[in-house]
Design a protein around this motif. Sequence first.
Motif, mmCIF file in Angstrom:
data_model
loop_
_atom_site.group_PDB
_atom_site.id
_atom_site.type_symbol
_atom_site.label_atom_id
_atom_site.label_comp_id
_atom_site.label_asym_id
_atom_site.label_seq_id
_atom_site.Cartn_x
_atom_site.Cartn_y
_atom_site.Cartn_z
ATOM 1 N N MET A 76 -6.898 -3.285 6.296
ATOM 2 C CA MET A 76 -6.232 -4.122 5.335
ATOM 3 C C MET A 76 -5.830 -5.574 5.912
ATOM 4 S SD MET A 76 -5.723 -2.522 2.320
ATOM 5 C CE MET A 76 -4.860 -3.657 1.625
ATOM 6 N N MET A 133 -10.374 -0.950 -0.621
ATOM 7 C CA MET A 133 -9.499 -1.891 0.000
ATOM 8 C C MET A 133 -10.192 -3.172 -0.227
ATOM 9 S SD MET A 133 -8.403 -0.007 4.019
ATOM 10 C CE MET A 133 -10.181 0.343 4.395
ATOM 11 N N ASN A 149 2.138 -2.870 4.805
ATOM 12 C CA ASN A 149 1.201 -1.772 5.053
ATOM 13 C C ASN A 149 2.093 -0.369 5.204
ATOM 14 O OD1 ASN A 149 -1.598 -2.347 5.449
ATOM 15 N ND2 ASN A 149 -1.062 -3.599 7.237
ATOM 16 N N LEU A 204 -5.914 2.558 -4.650
ATOM 17 C CA LEU A 204 -6.164 1.906 -3.519
ATOM 18 C C LEU A 204 -6.056 3.127 -2.534
ATOM 19 C CD1 LEU A 204 -6.527 -0.227 -1.332
ATOM 20 C CD2 LEU A 204 -4.097 -0.737 -1.513
ATOM 21 N N VAL A 219 -6.766 3.909 1.268
ATOM 22 C CA VAL A 219 -7.082 3.014 2.771
ATOM 23 C C VAL A 219 -8.385 3.941 3.674
ATOM 24 C CG1 VAL A 219 -4.759 1.907 2.604
ATOM 25 C CG2 VAL A 219 -5.030 4.379 3.750
ATOM 26 N N THR A 271 0.657 -1.245 -0.018
ATOM 27 C CA THR A 271 -0.030 -0.077 0.025
ATOM 28 C C THR A 271 0.868 1.364 -0.045
ATOM 29 O OG1 THR A 271 -0.151 0.366 2.733
ATOM 30 C CG2 THR A 271 -1.706 -1.273 1.335
#
Length: 279
Positions: A112, A61, A80, A53, A55, A9
């Motif tokens: 996540m 997600m 992450n 993506l 978050v 991510t």
Amino acid sequence: MASRIALVTGASTGIGFEAAIALRAAGLTVYAGARRVEKMEPLKRLGITVMALDVTSEESMASAVALVEAAHGRVDVLVNNAGYGSYGSLEEVPLDEGRRQFEVNVMGLARMMQLVIPGMRTAHSGRIINITSIGGKIHEPLGAWYHGTKFAVEGMSDSLRLELQPHGIDVVVIEPSGTNTEWGTIAGEGLLAASGDGPYQQQAHIVAAALASTSGEGHVLSTPARVVARAIVRAATAKRPRTRYPVGRGAWSVLAMRRILPDRAFDAVFWNFYRRLAG
């Protein structure tokens, strides 16, 4: 390693971008996610799959994890990395901004993990790598919101390490010092916008200068993002990874100083160092 699947991510710049490249070079199949998809175009040429993506979006997600699991049946390594630094005095930073800081740095990271853990647990295998910071162990004035999130991720990761160990899942923390990315510049700009002209302005300009010192090769606090990426690869590929990887210029010495010195002594040493950085 060719069969292992990694999802990174916050991969549009900095640590996440370099981590995606390094993991691919190590033989993993890599999916890189971020809001700014256009920034990840160079990754495609390396065989990395890029995706939108966010978050802070449940739909985003869930869709990202579902895409990887539909193609491969699992996520083997979750990195992450998505996050940012919100600086400013606690008095002056609006609560809505404080909530957003926790939403991105803590709640997005937690969601996540929730999404990938079931597949990892079924496979009795997996690795979660949470990018915190030495800021999860130390503190700065005007950084209450940011450091609050990093301390939270440190504690969450420790609990999860024990929680997930019986299911074959490793939880690892990467603790970078200042890195040569846009992070410090953006954080410093936000700090000055929040507190640069008010009652905390003297502190604000000193801390902003320290944050800026992570930008540009050769600066005293600047570590190339690729150095952190190498630590991420080690954490992802080691048979028995360490629980923590402090990495970058001064990381080990600052953390050692924090362990040894009483609180007020650490405060004085650290603040004097920041004042010297500001000139």
